[in-house]
Scaffold this active site. Sequence first.
Site, PDB file in Angstrom:
ATOM      1  CB  SER A 143    -104.692 -77.983  44.391  1.00 47.19           C
ATOM      2  OG  SER A 143    -103.469 -78.707  44.509  1.00 47.19           O
ATOM      3  CE1 TYR A 156    -102.156 -73.278  45.247  1.00 43.54           C
ATOM      4  CE2 TYR A 156    -101.634 -75.534  45.872  1.00 43.54           C
ATOM      5  CZ  TYR A 156    -102.106 -74.626  44.940  1.00 43.54           C
ATOM      6  OH  TYR A 156    -102.526 -75.062  43.705  1.00 43.54           O
TER       7      TYR A 156
END
Length: 255
Positions: A143, A156
Amino acid sequence: MSLNGKVAIVTGGNSGIGMAIVLELARQGANVVIDYVSHPEATEALEQQVAALGDRAIGVDADVSKVADLEKLVAAAVSAFGRVDVMVNNAGVETRTSILDTTEAQYEKVMEINLKSAFFGTQIAAKQMIKQGGGGRIVNITSVHEDWPMPGNTPYCLSKGGMRMLTRTAGVELAPHSILVAGVGPGAVATPINLSTMNDPELMKKLDGAIPLGRMAKPEEIASVVAFLASDGASYLTATTIFADGGIMQSSPGL
Ligand code: BGC
């Protein structure tokens, strides 16, 4: 087609970015093992879509946060197709919790599904690639948040930061075996993980405004980068991440 005869495994393969990756790899000629943990009907539908493209796909119900299940996944690929050429560590979740409100259970869930699965997925796939010979490709779907804070989504970000270093370190360690390890770092993509944002017009306006290209990505726009990394064209690309983020990491109000 650039991936003719190749065998790929995609974790978290029956929805979102994973589903688009399965279809793109199949379009390029690969046979695909689709890992999933829920919605067997979606996996079956996807298997049929792959068959319609002239390739073969099998769904395997495996929880990638468990090493035994990752072993089952690689064994299923070998038993169905004889080898593993491409491992895509794609499965991922987020809790959207900050450092102050994340529970131990939430922390462990995110780290196990995102990072532990990519670590052992890399290890187990690499062992198979070494055994069969001829190298291979490992693609970690990270990401922008492997390197860019997202306040309110701390576990995350930690897991993706770990995947960043997994990609770099494994890329170096596995290079002597001709196993290339690369990351793909998407920005905001229109998938189920972003449903809460997509359902809120105010948030969407804010998000689109922060992206130089002015919109979220379609999952296919991430899958095409993965297919490139699996192809001969990416033969000198390892231990690094390609960001496909519409420019979001570089955006600036210009003030
Ligand atoms: C996260 C999304 C976030 C996007 C852009 C993704 O990795 O899963 O929640 O909107 O990054 O910040």
